[in-house]
Design a protein around this motif. Structure first.
Motif, PDB file in Angstrom:
ATOM      1  N   TRP A  67       0.819  -1.213   0.000  1.00  0.00           N
ATOM      2  CA  TRP A  67       0.000   0.000   0.000  1.00  0.00           C
ATOM      3  C   TRP A  67       0.855   1.265   0.000  1.00  0.00           C
ATOM      4  O   TRP A  67       0.484   2.263  -0.600  1.00  0.00           O
ATOM      5  N   VAL A  68       2.007   1.223   0.669  1.00  0.00           N
ATOM      6  CA  VAL A  68       2.895   2.392   0.615  1.00  0.00           C
ATOM      7  C   VAL A  68       3.333   2.629  -0.825  1.00  0.00           C
ATOM      8  O   VAL A  68       3.279   3.755  -1.342  1.00  0.00           O
ATOM      9  N   ILE A  69       3.718   1.556  -1.500  1.00  0.00           N
ATOM     10  CA  ILE A  69       4.198   1.701  -2.878  1.00  0.00           C
ATOM     11  C   ILE A  69       3.059   2.145  -3.790  1.00  0.00           C
ATOM     12  O   ILE A  69       3.222   3.034  -4.625  1.00  0.00           O
ATOM     13  N   THR A  70       1.884   1.549  -3.588  1.00  0.00           N
ATOM     14  CA  THR A  70       0.707   1.978  -4.355  1.00  0.00           C
ATOM     15  C   THR A  70       0.440   3.463  -4.152  1.00  0.00           C
ATOM     16  O   THR A  70       0.127   4.187  -5.099  1.00  0.00           O
ATOM     17  N   SER A  71       0.580   3.928  -2.910  1.00  0.00           N
ATOM     18  CA  SER A  71       0.303   5.332  -2.617  1.00  0.00           C
ATOM     19  C   SER A  71       1.260   6.246  -3.364  1.00  0.00           C
ATOM     20  O   SER A  71       0.859   7.304  -3.860  1.00  0.00           O
ATOM     21  N   PHE A  72       2.521   5.825  -3.451  1.00  0.00           N
ATOM     22  CA  PHE A  72       3.465   6.636  -4.223  1.00  0.00           C
ATOM     23  C   PHE A  72       3.075   6.664  -5.701  1.00  0.00           C
ATOM     24  O   PHE A  72       3.179   7.702  -6.364  1.00  0.00           O
ATOM     25  N   LEU A  73       2.601   5.520  -6.205  1.00  0.00           N
ATOM     26  CA  LEU A  73       2.129   5.509  -7.593  1.00  0.00           C
ATOM     27  C   LEU A  73       0.972   6.486  -7.753  1.00  0.00           C
ATOM     28  O   LEU A  73       0.883   7.216  -8.744  1.00  0.00           O
TER      29      LEU A  73
ATOM     30  N   ALA B 155      10.635  -6.615  -5.337  1.00  0.00           N
ATOM     31  CA  ALA B 155       9.908  -6.897  -6.579  1.00  0.00           C
ATOM     32  C   ALA B 155       8.763  -5.895  -6.739  1.00  0.00           C
ATOM     33  O   ALA B 155       8.555  -5.336  -7.822  1.00  0.00           O
ATOM     34  N   THR B 156       8.035  -5.647  -5.627  1.00  0.00           N
ATOM     35  CA  THR B 156       6.922  -4.699  -5.700  1.00  0.00           C
ATOM     36  C   THR B 156       7.429  -3.317  -6.092  1.00  0.00           C
ATOM     37  O   THR B 156       6.855  -2.650  -6.959  1.00  0.00           O
ATOM     38  N   ALA B 157       8.526  -2.906  -5.463  1.00  0.00           N
ATOM     39  CA  ALA B 157       9.060  -1.577  -5.772  1.00  0.00           C
ATOM     40  C   ALA B 157       9.529  -1.507  -7.215  1.00  0.00           C
ATOM     41  O   ALA B 157       9.296  -0.499  -7.904  1.00  0.00           O
ATOM     42  N   SER B 158      10.153  -2.584  -7.722  1.00  0.00           N
ATOM     43  CA  SER B 158      10.633  -2.469  -9.107  1.00  0.00           C
ATOM     44  C   SER B 158       9.476  -2.501 -10.098  1.00  0.00           C
ATOM     45  O   SER B 158       9.535  -1.814 -11.121  1.00  0.00           O
ATOM     46  N   ILE B 159       8.410  -3.256  -9.780  1.00  0.00           N
ATOM     47  CA  ILE B 159       7.233  -3.200 -10.656  1.00  0.00           C
ATOM     48  C   ILE B 159       6.726  -1.761 -10.719  1.00  0.00           C
ATOM     49  O   ILE B 159       6.414  -1.234 -11.790  1.00  0.00           O
ATOM     50  N   ALA B 160       6.685  -1.112  -9.535  1.00  0.00           N
ATOM     51  CA  ALA B 160       6.153   0.251  -9.480  1.00  0.00           C
ATOM     52  C   ALA B 160       7.012   1.207 -10.298  1.00  0.00           C
ATOM     53  O   ALA B 160       6.494   2.037 -11.056  1.00  0.00           O
ATOM     54  N   ILE B 161       8.326   1.084 -10.175  1.00  0.00           N
ATOM     55  CA  ILE B 161       9.195   2.006 -10.919  1.00  0.00           C
ATOM     56  C   ILE B 161       9.092   1.734 -12.417  1.00  0.00           C
ATOM     57  O   ILE B 161       8.921   2.647 -13.224  1.00  0.00           O
ATOM     58  N   LEU B 162       9.142   0.447 -12.786  1.00  0.00           N
ATOM     59  CA  LEU B 162       9.055   0.114 -14.215  1.00  0.00           C
ATOM     60  C   LEU B 162       7.740   0.581 -14.831  1.00  0.00           C
ATOM     61  O   LEU B 162       7.681   0.897 -16.013  1.00  0.00           O
ATOM     62  N   SER B 163       6.687   0.637 -14.002  1.00  0.00           N
ATOM     63  CA  SER B 163       5.374   0.969 -14.565  1.00  0.00           C
ATOM     64  C   SER B 163       5.344   2.367 -15.178  1.00  0.00           C
ATOM     65  O   SER B 163       4.457   2.671 -15.964  1.00  0.00           O
ATOM     66  N   PHE B 164       6.332   3.212 -14.839  1.00  0.00           N
ATOM     67  CA  PHE B 164       6.364   4.547 -15.435  1.00  0.00           C
ATOM     68  C   PHE B 164       7.097   4.568 -16.779  1.00  0.00           C
ATOM     69  O   PHE B 164       7.206   5.615 -17.405  1.00  0.00           O
ATOM     70  N   PHE B 165       7.627   3.443 -17.212  1.00  0.00           N
ATOM     71  CA  PHE B 165       8.414   3.437 -18.445  1.00  0.00           C
ATOM     72  C   PHE B 165       7.858   2.513 -19.519  1.00  0.00           C
ATOM     73  O   PHE B 165       8.580   2.111 -20.414  1.00  0.00           O
ATOM     74  N   VAL B 166       6.599   2.152 -19.383  1.00  0.00           N
ATOM     75  CA  VAL B 166       6.042   1.193 -20.344  1.00  0.00           C
ATOM     76  C   VAL B 166       4.755   1.696 -20.981  1.00  0.00           C
ATOM     77  O   VAL B 166       4.102   0.954 -21.691  1.00  0.00           O
ATOM     78  N   TRP B 167       4.380   2.983 -20.735  1.00  0.00           N
ATOM     79  CA  TRP B 167       3.027   3.395 -21.074  1.00  0.00           C
ATOM     80  C   TRP B 167       2.685   3.210 -22.549  1.00  0.00           C
ATOM     81  O   TRP B 167       1.555   2.901 -22.893  1.00  0.00           O
TER      82      TRP B 167
ATOM     83  N   ALA C 109      10.865  -3.001 -22.302  1.00  0.00           N
ATOM     84  CA  ALA C 109      10.553  -2.540 -20.942  1.00  0.00           C
ATOM     85  C   ALA C 109       9.364  -3.315 -20.383  1.00  0.00           C
ATOM     86  O   ALA C 109       9.341  -3.704 -19.208  1.00  0.00           O
ATOM     87  N   THR C 110       8.372  -3.577 -21.243  1.00  0.00           N
ATOM     88  CA  THR C 110       7.192  -4.325 -20.805  1.00  0.00           C
ATOM     89  C   THR C 110       7.566  -5.749 -20.412  1.00  0.00           C
ATOM     90  O   THR C 110       7.130  -6.256 -19.378  1.00  0.00           O
TER      91      THR C 110
END
Lengths: 531, 177
Positions: free
Chosen positions: A201-207, A288-300, A320-321
């Protein structure tokens, strides 16, 4: 156990009563309950729109609704399910459980908490009211691509304002969660000791705080393009409609992880409890959760392979995907390793979690297929995409949320739910959801486009099967409501530790959890910090 | 409540971050334009000031330039190129003419938006003069010849033999006034 909860004796002391309790509440448990009830209500509102969609698609030809209304059903169904059902359900769970899990007396910003909930009913009143307006509701798809969305009638400004309100509400909720977790943890609850649900949830909140403001900017540009003569997306004025797609998916891709990460957190709580083993690879789960979150900004741009991106761009976004599959795979293998040689029992929360792992992975695989640029040209905007995101969002996120409700219901109500009915609900949901969505893969591969109320007769059989699954899934969810109400009203008394193998601070307070908990920080022992 | 000032600090920094990201959404607009200009992705043509000495040494390559014309739905005009295509030598300036006619019984202002494909060629498609640089006014029933003066740069990558220059005219004034 109950030595930790000095508050449980005067449970009834500070609890306001009646309407005032619910309207003015700043208590994290009350607000969590409100969020969850609201999410369930919206789940049925959005669900009935899905029933209209499936009824129309039951047979080829136009049966029940006209195409414009059909398209507004598709659009509003998506907005309601994303912003009204899955996100509020997640925030509701976060509100209820995070303070209990980290040993905090409440959320850090209780008044803002109240506000962020009460914005939601008004936002959805705005959105749903558009269906009754001249020109109908928004029908250009939830992605709101210009120039199509600019043709929306009187509903347009309502749509934009509703999206703004939903964004503000979610951002406030996210800020509250981050501030709570960073400042309110009980002494000894270090970051790497926190339960995984809190971490996700912390990571989700940053997203949320990073992506929703961008959407707010994008829809504001739509509004000024329509009413104030700007040309952000208007080619005549030097703008570019494709720019909106970039802005939208810069928000949109993190958004899908906003919906999925809390579900990851939930199953990471439930599986160890029923496998009676600590979570395998806790630290790798966090990373893993944090890297999914960071990668999610580079695949749009993998949502936009067909707009005419240069080949180099398509390759970048494809690779990237693919990269996201690595941390996601780490998580799936960790869940499997947690179950490996565990003393597993299969109560309803565990059943939903196992189904989540299997079905979310199916959705992940179809996502990988869509992420391959050359084949995406074939799959783009077909039912294959619809099948993909319903596997990750319905049998993924929603299944995890249902599992979470069964898991923590004893803690909320003080009673055990009816296990037999719970399992019936699980099997009905799982079977019907697969009847509903699995055939849509075939429809998509055969070329059936999405967002069209009519189709070629060659698609008739699979659509009928899918619709039957849809109606059955819809009806089965009424059983869920019955089970929850039955559990609220009574049943077998739940112990503080409602599940034999459950770990975490929330199980050290009595069931039902008193109105006020952890008013003085709990003294944590090593055993309490086990995952 | 514990650590009131710390809570305030975290909250304020998150609010600041939110505002920053709202601004980032708007910053994407110029960033997108710059990115497209640098890479030529969007098919946006390049503008140059014509220099006499550039004309002196054209390359001995020949490429075909096709002219395409479109009218956006709201505009009561017809637009067509005088010639469909010409052969040009990179490094030399050429002129092409479009014929525009206003079918409407009133003055209409339009704006042409150019696009070049393949998009790699757009970086090498230089215009010194174009009717698309400014708004164009056509009186009721008027016909005009509109001029574009261009050069294909000598550095045009090998393999590009065929360039299409496309114009779409959009209406600028919203009503008939």
């Amino acid at each position: 156990m109950s030595t930790l909860t000095q508050a449980n004796d005067h449970d009834h002391d500070h609890k306001p009563t009646g309407l005032k309790r619910w309207f003015f509440s700043t208590n994290h448990k009350d607000i969590g309950t409100l969020y969850l009830i609201f999410a369930l209500t919206m789940f049925f509102v959005g669900g009935s729109m899905a029933m209209i969609i499936r009824a129309e698609l039951f047979q080829p030809g136009l049966q029940f609704v006209d195409p414009q209304f059909y398209n507004s059903m598709v659009t509003v169904h998506a907005l309601i399910m994303i912003f009204g059902a899955v996100m509020p359900a997640g925030v509701g769970l976060a509100n209820w459980m995070i303070p209990l899990m980290i040993g905090a007396p409440d959320m850090a910003l209780p008044r803002m908490n109240n506000m962020s909930f009460w914005i939601l009913p008004f936002a959805f009143a705005l959105l749903i009211s558009t269906l009754f307006m001249e020109g109908g509701g928004p029908a250009g798809g939830w992605t709101m691509y210009p120039p199509l969305v600019l043709q929306t009638g009187a509903a347009f400004p309502f749509l934009i304002l509703a999206v703004h309100f939903l964004g503000i509400s979610s951002i406030m909720g996210a800020i509250n969660i981050i501030v709570t977790v960073f400042n309110m943890r009980a002494p000894g609850m270090t970051l790497m000791k926190m339960p995984l649900f809190v971490w996700t949830w912390v990571i989700t909140s940053f997203l949320l705080v990073a992506s929703l403001p961008v959407l707010a900017g994008g829809v504001t540009m739509l509004l000024t393009d329509k009413y104030f003569g700007t040309s952000f997306f208007n080619a005549a004025g030097g703008g570019d409609p494709v720019l909106f797609q970039h802005i939208f998916w810069f928000f949109g891709h993190p958004e899908v992880y906003i919906l999925a990460l809390p579900a990851f957190g939930i199953v990471s709580q439930i599986i160890p409890a029923f496998a009676r083993k600590p979570l395998f690879g806790y630290a790798s789960m966090v990373y893993a959760t944090a890297s999914i979150a960071i990668l999610s900004f580079f695949v749009w741009a993998h949502h936009m392979f067909t707009v005419g991106l240069p080949v180099k761009g398509e390759l970048f976004f494809m690779y990237a995907t693919m990269l996201i599959a690595v941390p996601t795979g780490v998580k799936v293998f960790n869940w499997m390793a947690t179950m490996w040689k565990g003393s597993m029992t299969f109560e309803t929360p565990m059943l939903f979690s196992i189904a989540f792992v299997i079905l979310f992975t199916i959705g992940g695989f179809s996502g990988l297929m869509l992420g391959i640029t050359p084949v995406d040209f074939q799959y783009h905007d077909t039912y294959f995409v619809v099948a993909h995101f319903h596997y990750v969002l319905l049998t993924g996120a929603v299944f995890a949320l249902m599992g979470a409700v069964y898991y923590w219901l004893p803690k909320w109500t003080g009673y055990m739910y009816d296990e037999k009915l719970g399992q019936i609900h699980f099997w009905l949901s799982t079977i019907t959801a697969n009847i509903l969505f699995f055939p849509q893969h075939f429809l998509g591969l055969a070329g059936m486009p999405r967002r069209i109320p009519d189709y070629n007769v060659q698609f008739a059989d699979f659509n009928m099967i899918s619709s039957i699954g849809g109606f059955a899934y819809g009806i089965s969810q009424l059983l869920f409501v019955y089970i929850v109400i039955k559990c609220v009203l009574g049943g077998k008394k739940a112990k503080a530790l409602s599940w034999e193998g459950a770990k975490g601070l929330e199980w050290t307070v009595p069931s039902p959890a008193p109105h006020h908990t952890f008013e003085t920080p709990p003294k944590l022992t090593k055993a309490m910090l086990e995952h | 409540m514990r650590n009131k000032s710390k809570i305030k600090r975290t909250t304020l920094s998150l609010v600041f971050f939110t505002v920053l990201m709202f601004g980032f959404g708007y910053a994407l607009v110029p960033l997108y334009d710059v990115f497209c200009k640098l890479t030529g992705i969007n098919g946006k043509t390049q503008r140059v000031v014509e220099l006499e000495n550039q004309q002196s040494h054209p390359s001995d390559r020949w490429v075909k330039v096709r002219f395409d014309a479109n009218i956006n739905g709201d505009l009561p005009w017809t637009l067509k190129p005088k010639v469909r295509n010409i052969k040009v030598q990179p490094g030399k300036f050429y002129e092409a003419t479009y014929i525009v006619h206003n079918n409407f019984s009133g003055d209409v202002v339009g704006q042409a938006v150019p696009s070049v494909s393949p998009s790699v060629a757009s970086l090498y498609f230089m215009k010194s003069e174009c009717f698309c640089f400014v708004n164009q006014l056509l009186k009721a029933g008027e016909t005009q010849e509109m001029l574009v003066r261009f050069e294909v740069d000598k550095d045009l990558p090998e393999g590009v033999e065929d360039i299409t220059l496309s114009y779409t005219f959009f209406r600028v004034n919203p009503d008939n006034s």
